[in-house]
Design a protein around this motif. Structure first.
Motif, PDB file in Angstrom:
ATOM      1  N   UNK A 124       3.938  26.315  10.332  1.00 23.34           N
ATOM      2  CA  UNK A 124       4.097  26.814  11.707  1.00 23.34           C
ATOM      3  C   UNK A 124       3.213  26.046  12.671  1.00 23.34           C
ATOM      4  N   UNK A 125       3.187  24.749  12.523  1.00 20.26           N
ATOM      5  CA  UNK A 125       2.360  23.880  13.346  1.00 20.26           C
ATOM      6  C   UNK A 125       2.938  23.804  14.762  1.00 20.26           C
ATOM      7  N   UNK A 126       2.126  24.166  15.753  1.00 23.14           N
ATOM      8  CA  UNK A 126       2.586  24.095  17.142  1.00 23.14           C
ATOM      9  C   UNK A 126       2.349  22.729  17.755  1.00 23.14           C
ATOM     10  N   UNK A 127       1.461  21.932  17.174  1.00 21.69           N
ATOM     11  CA  UNK A 127       1.168  20.599  17.690  1.00 21.69           C
ATOM     12  C   UNK A 127       2.174  19.577  17.157  1.00 21.69           C
ATOM     13  N   UNK A 128       2.340  19.564  15.846  1.00 24.28           N
ATOM     14  CA  UNK A 128       3.293  18.649  15.213  1.00 24.28           C
ATOM     15  C   UNK A 128       4.346  19.516  14.530  1.00 24.28           C
ATOM     16  N   UNK A 129       5.490  19.620  15.141  1.00 25.57           N
ATOM     17  CA  UNK A 129       6.518  20.532  14.646  1.00 25.57           C
ATOM     18  C   UNK A 129       6.951  20.151  13.237  1.00 25.57           C
ATOM     19  N   UNK A 130       7.162  21.132  12.384  1.00 24.49           N
ATOM     20  CA  UNK A 130       7.527  20.844  10.996  1.00 24.49           C
ATOM     21  C   UNK A 130       8.741  19.947  10.840  1.00 24.49           C
ATOM     22  N   UNK A 131       9.685  20.025  11.773  1.00 28.69           N
ATOM     23  CA  UNK A 131      10.867  19.177  11.672  1.00 28.69           C
ATOM     24  C   UNK A 131      10.483  17.701  11.775  1.00 28.69           C
ATOM     25  N   UNK A 132       9.405  17.397  12.508  1.00 29.72           N
ATOM     26  CA  UNK A 132       8.969  16.015  12.642  1.00 29.72           C
ATOM     27  C   UNK A 132       8.448  15.488  11.310  1.00 29.72           C
ATOM     28  N   UNK A 133       7.685  16.313  10.601  1.00 24.78           N
ATOM     29  CA  UNK A 133       7.206  15.911   9.268  1.00 24.78           C
ATOM     30  C   UNK A 133       8.378  15.745   8.307  1.00 24.78           C
ATOM     31  N   UNK A 191       0.849  -1.193   0.000  1.00 23.69           N
ATOM     32  CA  UNK A 191       0.000   0.000   0.000  1.00 23.69           C
ATOM     33  C   UNK A 191       0.880   1.238   0.000  1.00 23.69           C
ATOM     34  N   UNK A 192       0.253   2.382  -0.238  1.00 24.39           N
ATOM     35  CA  UNK A 192       0.941   3.658  -0.138  1.00 24.39           C
ATOM     36  C   UNK A 192       0.364   4.431   1.039  1.00 24.39           C
ATOM     37  N   UNK A 193       0.799   5.675   1.207  1.00 26.66           N
ATOM     38  CA  UNK A 193       0.308   6.489   2.310  1.00 26.66           C
ATOM     39  C   UNK A 193       0.246   7.951   1.879  1.00 26.66           C
ATOM     40  N   UNK A 194      -0.781   8.647   2.355  1.00 29.87           N
ATOM     41  CA  UNK A 194      -0.867  10.099   2.223  1.00 29.87           C
ATOM     42  C   UNK A 194      -1.393  10.628   3.543  1.00 29.87           C
ATOM     43  N   UNK A 195      -0.676  11.561   4.145  1.00 29.55           N
ATOM     44  CA  UNK A 195      -1.039  12.024   5.473  1.00 29.55           C
ATOM     45  C   UNK A 195      -0.964  13.538   5.565  1.00 29.55           C
ATOM     46  N   UNK A 196      -1.837  14.077   6.400  1.00 27.52           N
ATOM     47  CA  UNK A 196      -1.934  15.519   6.613  1.00 27.52           C
ATOM     48  C   UNK A 196      -1.378  15.844   7.993  1.00 27.52           C
ATOM     49  N   UNK A 197      -0.328  16.647   8.023  1.00 25.84           N
ATOM     50  CA  UNK A 197       0.370  17.033   9.245  1.00 25.84           C
ATOM     51  C   UNK A 197       0.874  15.807  10.014  1.00 25.84           C
ATOM     52  N   UNK A 198       1.726  15.002   9.337  1.00 25.58           N
ATOM     53  CA  UNK A 198       2.224  13.773   9.963  1.00 25.58           C
ATOM     54  C   UNK A 198       3.416  14.037  10.873  1.00 25.58           C
ATOM     55  N   UNK A 238       4.373  14.040  18.965  1.00 32.93           N
ATOM     56  CA  UNK A 238       3.177  14.846  19.195  1.00 32.93           C
ATOM     57  C   UNK A 238       3.039  15.180  20.672  1.00 32.93           C
ATOM     58  N   UNK A 239       3.336  14.196  21.516  1.00 37.68           N
ATOM     59  CA  UNK A 239       3.075  14.343  22.942  1.00 37.68           C
ATOM     60  C   UNK A 239       4.259  14.882  23.742  1.00 37.68           C
ATOM     61  N   UNK A 240       5.461  14.917  23.141  1.00 40.75           N
ATOM     62  CA  UNK A 240       6.627  15.332  23.906  1.00 40.75           C
ATOM     63  C   UNK A 240       7.388  16.501  23.289  1.00 40.75           C
ATOM     64  N   UNK A 241       7.111  16.851  22.033  1.00 41.47           N
ATOM     65  CA  UNK A 241       7.851  17.930  21.386  1.00 41.47           C
ATOM     66  C   UNK A 241       6.981  19.151  21.106  1.00 41.47           C
ATOM     67  N   UNK A 242       5.742  18.916  20.675  1.00 38.49           N
ATOM     68  CA  UNK A 242       4.858  20.024  20.349  1.00 38.49           C
ATOM     69  C   UNK A 242       4.189  20.600  21.581  1.00 38.49           C
ATOM     70  N   UNK A 243       3.196  21.467  21.349  1.00 36.83           N
ATOM     71  CA  UNK A 243       2.558  22.151  22.469  1.00 36.83           C
ATOM     72  C   UNK A 243       1.701  21.201  23.315  1.00 36.83           C
TER      73      UNK A 243
END
Length: 447
Positions: free
Chosen positions: A383-392, A310-317, A324-329
């Motif tokens: 500028x995502x505060x929940x999922x930092x861009x570096x994570x994506x 399969x493939x994958x497409x994700x929004x704000x991964x 999500x729980x330890x780096x973002x807001x």
């Protein structure tokens, strides 16, 4: 001219406010212009402000307009939304690590190391027609859409029967049945009591944290995907949400204990993977796992470990659920001090290490990239505060050949303004995957 006149009226009535606002805008503009001329290398925590794009080395560039919109229309709104939602309640405050902590430590490795169980789906009704919104009709390739609701036993219950380990205790009885809705284009339906045509591309849609029911994903993703791109999707309810929520739980998106979070994450990965494998076993050729926010993290983990191609497409991964729980807001509304005291750990750092180890099931660094990673498409907010861009970016870099697209702003504005770009990314990923699979089939026949 209207803007000037408005400013003059505000200046006359509230001069201090007008001067302060204009000064702040001027300073922000100067900083934005200066920042657009330079590059910065982000650290592993992603502590850097203003983003537009990354190069292969992890360097980012930014321009003034995107910077201003991101900072004031993105990150600030994310932080305000977070403070509004969690002003009185922090995660893990009452349940702490959870009553089933030992099972909690076992479920992640078990889901990671053993294949997902086969599903036996019970359908509640035959295919029913689904109305296409008026705004989509002029562009729609399909004049009719259909949907079908069903359910199957939670994969943790199935694993309990196979292994004898009581994984079912990790979830309340209300979560022991997984509920799904299947939305497909009309052209794929031959018989209202049968499965759709096997050459119709299909995606399994995972939910974001707090996203309950089918309506949001159906209206934002499934209907446009089917009407505009002639592709189907299965909407899966996460444990502890919607129909699977325990009666005692009243706050949507709140996790009473760490065990609840781990169980939801492991079950979501397992059930997504099982659905993809069920579709593949029933002859569907073009498949994808997909999701938004926390659903993006679980869908990428499912794609990385799925036995079916399969493939994958994700929004704000995110590259890992722990990001999500330890780096973002979100890390600011997790009661790590209470968790530390509950197990007499010597420091918050040790507490976070234990917490992170429990979420390894959705850490992409633990898995090799999937075979078709080069067909995946990710959409991230600058500028995502929940999922930092570096994570994506780390996920994109780990999945060599994947595409990472950026939208301006933050997490909340992404959901409000840019879901259509996510739908397009999902359609693009499925089309790329279809082209690759068809080429493989052609090569096999020619040999």
């Amino acid at each position: 001219m209207e803007v000037v006149q408005t400013f003059k009226r505000v200046l006359k009535k509230k001069p201090v406010l007008a001067v302060t606002a204009s000064s702040a805008c001027a300073v922000a503009l100067v900083l934005a212009i200066r920042s657009s001329r330079c590059r910065h290398t982000r650290d592993h925590d992603g502590k850097c402000c203003g983003y537009v794009d990354f190069d292969d080395e992890g360097n980012l560039t930014r321009n003034p307009l995107s910077y201003l919109f991101g900072r004031f229309g993105g990150r600030l709104i994310d932080e305000l939304y977070l403070s509004f939602n969690y002003s009185r309640l922090h995660h893990f405050t009452y349940g702490l690590w959870g009553a089933e902590f030992d099972l909690c430590r076992l479920i992640g490795p078990h889901v990671r190391d053993f294949p997902s169980p086969d599903l036996d789906i019970t359908w509640e009704h035959e295919w029913r027609e689904l109305e296409i919104p008026a705004k989509l009709r002029p562009l729609a390739k399909q004049q009719k859409l259909y949907y079908r609701d069903g359910w199957f036993e939670c994969t943790l219950i199935l694993r309990e029967r196979q292994s004898g380990i009581p994984f079912g205790r990790l979830l309340p009885a209300s979560s022991h049945l997984a509920h799904i809705r299947w939305v497909v284009p009309g052209s794929s339906i031959i018989d209202v009591s049968d499965l759709p045509r096997r050459d119709c591309p299909m995606a399994v849609l995972m939910s974001a944290n707090g996203q309950e029911g089918y309506s949001a994903r159906q209206s934002m993703v499934s209907i446009p995907l089917a009407a505009l791109h002639s592709m189907g999707s299965i909407i899966l309810e996460n444990p502890l949400f919607g129909k699977r929520k325990a009666q005692a739980v009243s706050t949507s998106g709140y996790f009473n204990s760490v065990s609840d979070l781990v169980a939801v994450g492991a079950a979501a990965v397992d059930e997504c993977r099982s659905l993809v494998q069920w579709l593949h076993a029933n002859g569907f050729k073009y498949l994808a796992s997909s999701g938004m926010s926390m659903g993006a993290a679980t869908s990428t983990a499912a794609a990385a470990t799925c036995q079916a191609p399969c493939t994958n497409a994700s929004f704000m991964p995110a590259h890992a659920l722990c990001a999500i729980w330890m780096r973002g807001c979100m890390s600011t509304v997790c009661n790590f001090e209470a968790l530390r005291s509950a197990r007499n750990l010597e420091s918050i750092e040790r507490t976070k290490l234990l917490f992170e180890s429990l979420l390894e099931i959705a850490d992409m660094r633990a898995y090799p990239p999937p075979k078709y990673a080069h067909t995946a498409v990710f959409v991230a907010a600058t500028d995502d505060a929940y999922i930092l861009p570096i994570s994506s970016f780390l996920l994109h870099r780990h999945w060599a050949g994947s595409e990472l697209r950026w939208v301006p702003g933050g997490h909340v504005t992404g959901f409000i303004l840019f879901v259509p770009r996510y739908v397009q990314a999902l359609a693009d990923a499925l089309n790329r995957y279809r082209a690759v699979r068809d080429q493989e089939l052609t090569d096999v026949r020619s040999d």
